[in-house]
Design a protein around this motif. Structure first.
Motif, short mmCIF file in Angstrom:
data_model
loop_
_atom_site.label_atom_id
_atom_site.label_comp_id
_atom_site.label_asym_id
_atom_site.label_seq_id
_atom_site.Cartn_x
_atom_site.Cartn_y
_atom_site.Cartn_z
N LEU A 117 1.06 -1.35 0.08
CA LEU A 117 -0.02 -0.06 -0.03
C LEU A 117 0.79 1.06 -0.01
CD1 LEU A 117 -2.96 0.83 0.04
CD2 LEU A 117 -2.99 0.68 2.34
N ILE A 118 2.03 1.30 0.71
CA ILE A 118 2.86 2.27 0.92
C ILE A 118 3.29 2.81 -0.62
CG2 ILE A 118 5.28 2.96 1.27
CD1 ILE A 118 4.78 1.97 3.97
N LYS A 119 3.42 1.79 -1.52
CA LYS A 119 3.82 2.04 -3.07
C LYS A 119 2.78 2.69 -3.74
CE LYS A 119 7.16 -1.76 -3.03
NZ LYS A 119 7.31 -3.06 -3.38
N LEU A 120 1.46 2.56 -3.31
CA LEU A 120 0.41 2.90 -3.98
C LEU A 120 -0.20 4.49 -3.45
CD1 LEU A 120 -1.82 -0.31 -4.08
CD2 LEU A 120 -0.46 0.66 -5.96
N VAL A 121 0.53 4.75 -2.52
CA VAL A 121 0.11 6.07 -1.98
C VAL A 121 0.31 7.40 -2.90
CG1 VAL A 121 0.24 7.87 -0.37
CG2 VAL A 121 0.61 5.61 0.61
N SER A 122 -0.59 7.92 -3.52
CA SER A 122 -0.55 9.17 -4.46
C SER A 122 -1.52 10.17 -4.27
CB SER A 122 -0.81 8.55 -5.97
OG SER A 122 -2.14 8.27 -6.15
N VAL A 123 -1.52 11.32 -4.82
CA VAL A 123 -2.60 12.44 -4.47
C VAL A 123 -3.89 11.72 -4.91
CG1 VAL A 123 -3.45 14.46 -5.37
CG2 VAL A 123 -0.97 14.09 -5.06
N ARG A 140 3.88 3.91 9.82
CA ARG A 140 4.83 3.82 8.58
C ARG A 140 3.97 4.20 7.48
NH1 ARG A 140 6.86 -1.88 6.03
NH2 ARG A 140 4.73 -2.42 6.53
N LEU A 141 2.70 3.78 7.43
CA LEU A 141 1.87 4.26 6.26
C LEU A 141 1.68 5.66 6.53
CD1 LEU A 141 0.48 3.01 4.02
CD2 LEU A 141 -1.36 2.40 5.46
N MET A 142 1.42 6.19 7.54
CA MET A 142 0.86 7.76 7.78
C MET A 142 2.12 8.39 7.37
SD MET A 142 -1.32 9.99 8.30
CE MET A 142 -2.64 9.19 9.20
N ALA A 143 3.33 8.05 7.42
CA ALA A 143 4.54 8.97 7.34
C ALA A 143 4.61 9.08 5.76
CB ALA A 143 5.86 8.22 7.86
N ARG A 144 4.31 7.87 5.10
CA ARG A 144 4.15 7.98 3.47
C ARG A 144 3.15 8.66 3.15
NH1 ARG A 144 6.77 8.75 -0.93
NH2 ARG A 144 5.83 7.76 -2.76
N CYS A 145 2.12 8.76 3.61
CA CYS A 145 0.77 9.81 3.23
C CYS A 145 1.27 11.15 3.46
CB CYS A 145 -0.22 9.40 4.13
SG CYS A 145 -1.11 7.89 3.68
N VAL A 146 1.85 11.55 4.65
CA VAL A 146 2.46 12.88 4.75
C VAL A 146 3.41 13.42 3.84
CG1 VAL A 146 3.79 14.20 6.56
CG2 VAL A 146 1.70 12.68 7.31
N HIS A 147 4.18 12.40 3.63
CA HIS A 147 5.44 12.74 2.59
C HIS A 147 4.69 13.14 0.94
CE1 HIS A 147 8.99 12.66 0.16
NE2 HIS A 147 8.52 11.91 -0.51
N VAL A 148 3.62 12.50 0.67
CA VAL A 148 2.82 12.75 -0.64
C VAL A 148 2.26 13.81 -0.42
CG1 VAL A 148 1.12 11.50 -2.19
CG2 VAL A 148 3.05 10.25 -1.16
N VAL A 164 -9.31 13.84 7.16
CA VAL A 164 -8.09 13.47 6.49
C VAL A 164 -7.04 14.50 6.55
CG1 VAL A 164 -7.02 13.39 4.11
CG2 VAL A 164 -9.07 12.04 4.40
N LYS A 165 -7.57 15.83 6.49
CA LYS A 165 -6.71 16.89 6.78
C LYS A 165 -6.40 16.90 8.11
CE LYS A 165 -6.19 21.98 5.73
NZ LYS A 165 -6.91 22.94 5.25
N LYS A 166 -6.89 16.70 9.22
CA LYS A 166 -6.55 16.66 10.66
C LYS A 166 -5.53 15.36 10.89
CE LYS A 166 -8.57 15.51 15.30
NZ LYS A 166 -9.72 15.19 15.92
N ALA A 167 -5.72 14.30 10.26
CA ALA A 167 -4.87 13.08 10.39
C ALA A 167 -3.68 13.53 9.69
CB ALA A 167 -5.38 11.93 9.81
N LEU A 168 -3.81 14.08 8.54
CA LEU A 168 -2.45 14.50 7.92
C LEU A 168 -1.41 15.46 8.66
CD1 LEU A 168 -3.44 14.62 4.21
CD2 LEU A 168 -1.85 12.87 5.26
N ILE A 169 -2.36 16.26 9.44
CA ILE A 169 -1.61 17.40 10.27
C ILE A 169 -1.03 16.81 11.60
CG2 ILE A 169 -1.99 19.51 11.61
CD1 ILE A 169 -4.09 20.33 9.61
N GLN A 170 -1.85 15.83 12.19
CA GLN A 170 -1.29 15.11 13.06
C GLN A 170 -0.03 14.15 12.77
OE1 GLN A 170 -4.89 13.00 14.28
NE2 GLN A 170 -5.39 14.53 16.05
#
Length: 177
Positions: A117-123, A140-148, A164-170
């Protein structure tokens, strides 16, 4: 996700009664019945291990009703247990597989599927994957989401996407980005 990715010798559609063989169990899901090696399930999941190691209805009948998931998801999880990770599944399909693996505490499968799933993270997949990562506290997955998210030129949030926005900020604070 096509069931043909599963090794026929280990996981097949059940047209006859496999419960006579104590090494096999049947899984009934979404109107389909499948035969699976009992040891495969017990080794991968403490839930299945407990189910078949104690005086339970499932142990007596060698049969499990799988609820909340469709047959393709169950087939794909058993394929993973046999070493066949999905190669053409969508992010949504992987997330559904992860929910099943989480329900049955299949930690090794969860780890491997999260790597896929980490490889599938995109906008395009960011919102669904972020929701899963946040709900299950997958660092680990959230870190990839934040990076993207941070690398994206523009991500449009609607009022329904506040979670989603709240989770990304956290996630930014948690991963120190």
């Amino acid at each position: 996700m096509a069931p043909h990715i599963v090794a026929e010798s280990v996981f097949t559609s059940s047209l006859s009664d496999y419960t006579d063989d104590c090494s096999m169990v049947t899984l009934h899901v979404d109107g389909h019945t499948f035969a699976v090696q009992k040891a495969l399930l017990m080794d991968a999941s403490p839930v299945f291990n407990a189910m078949f190691s104690h005086d339970t209805r499932e142990a007596a009948s060698n049969h499990v009703e799988v609820k909340d998931f469709n047959a393709n998801t169950v087939v794909a999880i058993v394929a993973c247990l046999n070493g066949h990770l999905p190669t053409s599944a969508t992010a949504e399909e992987i997330i559904e597989m992860l929910w099943l693996a989480d329900k049955y505490f299949m930690e090794a499968v969860t780890f491997e599927l999260e790597a896929v799933l980490i490889k599938l993270v995109s906008v395009d997949t960011l919102f669904g994957i972020t929701r899963y990562a946040s709900a299950q506290s997958r660092t680990r997955l959230m870190a990839r989401c934040v990076h993207v998210y941070c690398a994206a030129d523009e991500v449009v949030f609607t009022p329904e996407d506040f979670d989603v926005k709240k989770a990304l900020i956290q996630g930014m604070f948690a991963t120190r980005l």
